[in-house]
Design a protein around this motif. Structure first.
Motif, mmCIF file in Angstrom:
data_model
loop_
_atom_site.group_PDB
_atom_site.id
_atom_site.type_symbol
_atom_site.label_atom_id
_atom_site.label_comp_id
_atom_site.label_asym_id
_atom_site.label_seq_id
_atom_site.Cartn_x
_atom_site.Cartn_y
_atom_site.Cartn_z
ATOM 1 N N PHE A 2 0.820 -1.214 0.000
ATOM 2 C CA PHE A 2 0.000 0.000 0.000
ATOM 3 C C PHE A 2 0.856 1.268 0.000
ATOM 4 O O PHE A 2 0.350 2.362 -0.243
ATOM 5 N N CYS A 3 2.165 1.131 0.267
ATOM 6 C CA CYS A 3 3.076 2.273 0.256
ATOM 7 C C CYS A 3 3.870 2.371 -1.041
ATOM 8 O O CYS A 3 4.565 3.367 -1.253
ATOM 9 N N CYS A 4 3.817 1.372 -1.898
ATOM 10 C CA CYS A 4 4.605 1.335 -3.132
ATOM 11 C C CYS A 4 3.726 1.704 -4.316
ATOM 12 O O CYS A 4 2.751 0.990 -4.625
ATOM 13 N N ASP A 5 4.089 2.791 -5.009
ATOM 14 C CA ASP A 5 3.326 3.208 -6.186
ATOM 15 C C ASP A 5 3.369 2.185 -7.329
ATOM 16 O O ASP A 5 2.380 2.043 -8.047
ATOM 17 N N PRO A 6 4.469 1.453 -7.540
ATOM 18 C CA PRO A 6 4.457 0.455 -8.620
ATOM 19 C C PRO A 6 3.443 -0.679 -8.414
ATOM 20 O O PRO A 6 3.192 -1.453 -9.326
ATOM 21 N N MET A 7 2.849 -0.810 -7.233
ATOM 22 C CA MET A 7 1.840 -1.845 -6.977
ATOM 23 C C MET A 7 0.411 -1.306 -7.129
ATOM 24 O O MET A 7 -0.535 -2.072 -7.017
ATOM 25 N N LYS A 8 0.257 -0.003 -7.373
ATOM 26 C CA LYS A 8 -1.064 0.615 -7.413
ATOM 27 C C LYS A 8 -1.507 0.904 -8.847
ATOM 28 O O LYS A 8 -0.689 0.955 -9.769
ATOM 29 N N ASP A 9 -2.821 1.108 -9.039
ATOM 30 C CA ASP A 9 -3.378 1.519 -10.326
ATOM 31 C C ASP A 9 -3.174 3.016 -10.509
ATOM 32 O O ASP A 9 -3.041 3.763 -9.531
ATOM 33 N N VAL A 10 -3.145 3.475 -11.770
ATOM 34 C CA VAL A 10 -2.921 4.886 -12.077
ATOM 35 C C VAL A 10 -4.191 5.469 -12.698
ATOM 36 O O VAL A 10 -4.707 4.942 -13.679
ATOM 37 N N VAL A 11 -4.688 6.567 -12.111
ATOM 38 C CA VAL A 11 -5.882 7.253 -12.621
ATOM 39 C C VAL A 11 -5.420 8.533 -13.309
ATOM 40 O O VAL A 11 -4.677 9.329 -12.733
ATOM 41 N N HIS A 12 -5.890 8.744 -14.567
ATOM 42 C CA HIS A 12 -5.553 9.948 -15.333
ATOM 43 C C HIS A 12 -6.718 10.934 -15.222
ATOM 44 O O HIS A 12 -7.860 10.582 -15.501
ATOM 45 N N ILE A 13 -6.385 12.183 -14.824
ATOM 46 C CA ILE A 13 -7.399 13.217 -14.591
ATOM 47 C C ILE A 13 -7.071 14.435 -15.435
ATOM 48 O O ILE A 13 -5.903 14.791 -15.626
ATOM 49 N N CYS A 14 -8.126 15.101 -15.949
ATOM 50 C CA CYS A 14 -7.950 16.349 -16.689
ATOM 51 C C CYS A 14 -7.630 17.460 -15.693
ATOM 52 O O CYS A 14 -8.407 17.711 -14.778
ATOM 53 N N PRO A 15 -6.493 18.154 -15.866
ATOM 54 C CA PRO A 15 -6.161 19.225 -14.926
ATOM 55 C C PRO A 15 -7.050 20.457 -15.108
ATOM 56 O O PRO A 15 -7.156 21.282 -14.206
ATOM 57 N N SER A 16 -7.706 20.581 -16.228
ATOM 58 C CA SER A 16 -8.535 21.747 -16.509
ATOM 59 C C SER A 16 -9.907 21.645 -15.847
ATOM 60 O O SER A 16 -10.352 22.569 -15.181
ATOM 61 N N CYS A 17 -10.608 20.507 -16.059
ATOM 62 C CA CYS A 17 -11.968 20.380 -15.525
ATOM 63 C C CYS A 17 -12.085 19.357 -14.402
ATOM 64 O O CYS A 17 -13.116 19.275 -13.742
ATOM 65 N N GLY A 18 -11.056 18.553 -14.166
ATOM 66 C CA GLY A 18 -11.069 17.591 -13.073
ATOM 67 C C GLY A 18 -11.776 16.279 -13.408
ATOM 68 O O GLY A 18 -11.984 15.456 -12.515
ATOM 69 N N ALA A 19 -12.137 16.055 -14.664
ATOM 70 C CA ALA A 19 -12.815 14.814 -15.054
ATOM 71 C C ALA A 19 -11.818 13.671 -15.173
ATOM 72 O O ALA A 19 -10.673 13.870 -15.621
ATOM 73 N N GLN A 20 -12.242 12.468 -14.798
ATOM 74 C CA GLN A 20 -11.395 11.293 -14.977
ATOM 75 C C GLN A 20 -11.470 10.881 -16.437
ATOM 76 O O GLN A 20 -12.531 10.613 -16.959
ATOM 77 N N VAL A 21 -10.308 10.801 -17.102
ATOM 78 C CA VAL A 21 -10.279 10.493 -18.532
ATOM 79 C C VAL A 21 -9.732 9.110 -18.832
ATOM 80 O O VAL A 21 -9.864 8.630 -19.964
ATOM 81 N N GLY A 22 -9.150 8.425 -17.861
ATOM 82 C CA GLY A 22 -8.630 7.092 -18.100
ATOM 83 C C GLY A 22 -8.050 6.470 -16.862
ATOM 84 O O GLY A 22 -7.773 7.147 -15.870
ATOM 85 N N VAL A 23 -7.854 5.146 -16.917
ATOM 86 C CA VAL A 23 -7.295 4.391 -15.794
ATOM 87 C C VAL A 23 -6.328 3.354 -16.356
ATOM 88 O O VAL A 23 -6.619 2.686 -17.353
ATOM 89 N N PHE A 24 -5.177 3.212 -15.709
ATOM 90 C CA PHE A 24 -4.235 2.147 -16.031
ATOM 91 C C PHE A 24 -4.285 1.153 -14.880
ATOM 92 O O PHE A 24 -3.899 1.461 -13.761
ATOM 93 N N ARG A 25 -4.822 -0.039 -15.168
ATOM 94 C CA ARG A 25 -4.954 -1.065 -14.129
ATOM 95 C C ARG A 25 -3.819 -2.077 -14.300
ATOM 96 O O ARG A 25 -3.579 -2.574 -15.381
ATOM 97 N N ARG A 26 -3.183 -2.377 -13.214
ATOM 98 C CA ARG A 26 -2.066 -3.323 -13.249
ATOM 99 C C ARG A 26 -2.568 -4.753 -13.343
ATOM 100 O O ARG A 26 -1.838 -5.637 -13.763
ATOM 101 N N MET A 27 -3.793 -4.993 -12.943
ATOM 102 C CA MET A 27 -4.385 -6.328 -13.033
ATOM 103 C C MET A 27 -5.825 -6.229 -13.427
ATOM 104 O O MET A 27 -6.557 -5.401 -13.113
#
Length: 148
Positions: free
Chosen positions: A123-148
């Protein structure tokens, strides 16, 4: 021997001068098949060789459908793209969140015997977590990178 008794059923004779109906199709004066139906009747099909009929041919060409698919490969690093919510050209902001791989790594460490706190390391290691991509302009979630 023939009896000359009158029949109880009299034979009807046509009156003098009456015309008989034409013979059925296929008779000596009729064609072997019925003629085609005239235009305007259901099931009418123009047949070549008959006066007043024209044949036309319709050719239908179906065009292939073009589908544009924008396959953006979301990964760990930010991605340059157009935001689907605000339509601006952006570079995504990324945040790390707990995902399936994080929980499976924690469970695996517990099974091995690291259950006194070491199982919380994923839970402390970023390489074990999923990555969420967010628009910095409007704050909408635009994509997710799931490791599994």
């Amino acid at each position: 021997m023939a009896d000359n008794k009158p029949s109880p059923y009299p034979q009807q004779q046509p009156p003098p001068g009456a015309e008989y109906p034409p013979p059925a199709y296929g008779g000596p004066t009729q064609p072997a098949y019925p003629p085609p139906a005239p235009p305007g009747y259901p099931g009418y099909a123009a047949q070549p060789g008959y006066p007043g009929t024209a044949t036309t041919t319709t050719i239908i060409h179906q065009q292939p459908t073009a589908v544009a698919i924008s396959a953006i490969g979301f990964g760990e690093s930010p991605v340059a793209m157009s935001c689907p919510a605000c339509k601006q050209s952006i570079v995504t902001a990324t945040t790390y969140v707990t995902g399936t791989l994080t929980w499976l790594a924690c469970l695996g460490l517990c099974v091995v015997g690291c259950d006194l706190g070491c199982c919380l390391i994923p839970f402390c290691c970023d390489p074990m977590k999923d990555v969420v991509h967010i628009c910095p302009s409007c704050g909408a979630q635009v994509g997710v990178f799931r490791r599994m």
